[in-house]
Design a protein around this motif. Structure first.
Motif, PDB file in Angstrom:
ATOM      1  N   ARG A 262     -11.532  12.801  24.292  1.00 39.55           N
ATOM      2  CA  ARG A 262     -12.296  12.054  22.842  1.00 39.55           C
ATOM      3  C   ARG A 262     -12.395  12.738  21.935  1.00 39.55           C
ATOM      4  NH1 ARG A 262     -17.553  14.413  25.916  1.00 39.55           N
ATOM      5  NH2 ARG A 262     -16.415  15.593  26.586  1.00 39.55           N
TER       6      ARG A 262
ATOM      7  N   ARG B   5     -12.193  16.541  20.719  1.00 40.59           N
ATOM      8  CA  ARG B   5     -12.856  17.201  21.740  1.00 40.59           C
ATOM      9  C   ARG B   5     -11.332  17.024  22.831  1.00 40.59           C
ATOM     10  NH1 ARG B   5     -19.178  16.098  23.256  1.00 40.59           N
ATOM     11  NH2 ARG B   5     -19.812  16.651  21.320  1.00 40.59           N
ATOM     12  N   GLU B   6     -10.478  16.922  22.301  1.00 38.33           N
ATOM     13  CA  GLU B   6      -9.396  16.834  23.514  1.00 38.33           C
ATOM     14  C   GLU B   6      -8.710  17.676  24.236  1.00 38.33           C
ATOM     15  OE1 GLU B   6      -8.267  14.279  20.127  1.00 38.33           O
ATOM     16  OE2 GLU B   6      -9.011  15.196  19.821  1.00 38.33           O
TER      17      GLU B   6
ATOM     18  N   ASP C 280     -11.382  18.713  26.578  1.00 32.95           N
ATOM     19  CA  ASP C 280     -11.547  17.548  27.655  1.00 32.95           C
ATOM     20  C   ASP C 280      -9.977  17.671  28.368  1.00 32.95           C
ATOM     21  OD1 ASP C 280     -13.004  16.788  27.034  1.00 32.95           O
ATOM     22  OD2 ASP C 280     -12.703  14.760  25.996  1.00 32.95           O
TER      23      ASP C 280
END
Length: 328
Positions: free
Chosen positions: A238, A241-242, A245
């Motif tokens: 996301r 938020r890489e 994630d």
């Protein structure tokens, strides 16, 4: 000598071209004058501060490159690497976006004479990703393969290799890239189709043998047969938020190593770091396949090294069908 420096995270404007110190090649390393280096999605993620393997600013991006050997060692000479040899490699950590770098000779592969340097520079990271993905897929003769992003740099290499080996390929892509996928010999599927999984299961009578995925989507598992394999190349994550994630996606994949379907994770930097001889052998084979015409080479857009910011802007915009390569 110059190198790219990312001193802070952000857009292409944070890219700076700075002088590089002329370090002496120490024991176990040789100097390579870099002539070409590709700019990929990992470089863009790292510049934005969203790449797991480059968590802090103050780095030089770039994994793969082509250059000319300027110094040698007994180890390099034993591998047939003399001064003046044109070489390529994928580094285990970033740093190739520079006019000169120091490299362990165990990473270097001679570039075939028939292969232009700009094409060779676009291949190492992608070619190793494709090769490892196919090996981990564990396909048996005639097995079908689902390739997410079949028109992309890695996806097209995977598709070509699988089709040549007799594996029917279902390749997802946008409608705009349908002809590209079909030209590779694959059956095109619209990646936006809400019935994608159902269509795959229907076409394969209960699930496809293996899938290569770069999104991290759990939905891909539903398209794969119970005894099949899901190979994860990356996790889109996301926005903002890489990193998180990627961590959670990687852990989930590792936890499913013995599940049904099983999952496998491709990490080229880790592979190069832990198995350099194997990585070198695989890369040499891939370069030879492209040089001989067995594999279709990627199209390349050359950007002068001094315009590195422009190169990042091109990748940011998602340039379709071409790899951006810096020319030093």
């Amino acid at each position: 000598m110059e190198r790219i420096l990312v001193n802070r995270f952000g857009g292409p404007e944070v890219i700076d071209l700075v002088p590089a110190s002329a370090r002496v090649a120490g024991r176990g390393r040789v100097r390579v004058r870099v002539t070409h280096a590709s700019v990929g999605s990992t470089d863009v993620l790292a510049r934005r501060g969203r790449y797991l393997l480059q968590p802090f600013p103050g780095f030089t991006p770039g994994y793969d490159f082509v250059g000319v050997l300027e110094t040698t060692t007994s180890d390099a000479a034993a591998r047939g690497l003399a001064v003046g040899t044109r070489v390529a490699a994928c580094l285990p950590r970033m740093g190739s976006h520079a006019t000169s770098i120091l490299v362990p000779p165990r990473l270097l592969v001679p570039v075939p004479d028939a292969l232009p340097s700009e094409i060779a520079a676009a291949l190492p990271l992608d070619a190793l990703s494709a090769e490892l993905a196919l090996r981990l897929a564990r396909l048996r003769p005639g097995d079908r393969l689902l390739v997410q992003g079949a028109s992309g740099a890695v996806g097209s290499l995977i598709t070509q290799r699988a089709v040549a080996a007799g594996h029917p390929v279902l390749g997802t892509a946008s409608a705009a890239n349908r002809r590209t996928v079909e030209a590779l010999g694959a059956t095109w599927l619209d990646y936006r189709d809400p019935e994608l999984v159902a269509r795959v299961r229907t076409a394969t009578t209960g699930g496809i043998a293996a899938a290569v995925d770069h999104t991290g989507s759990n939905g891909v598992r539903a398209a794969v047969a119970s005894g099949g394999t899901v190979v994860r190349l990356s996790f889109v994550g996301r926005p903002g938020r890489e990193r998180r994630d990627t961590v959670t996606g990687s852990l989930a994949t590792l936890s499913r190593a013995a599940a049904r379907p099983r999952e496998r994770l491709v990490s080229v930097p880790a592979f190069v770091a832990t198995r350099p001889a194997r990585a070198r052998s695989l890369l040499a084979g891939e370069l030879d396949r492209v040089a001989s015409g067995e594999l279709r080479a990627p199209s390349v857009e050359l950007v002068p090294f001094a315009d590195a910011r422009a190169a990042h802007e091109r990748v940011d915009r998602g340039l379709a069908g071409a790899k951006v390569v810096l020319e030093m």
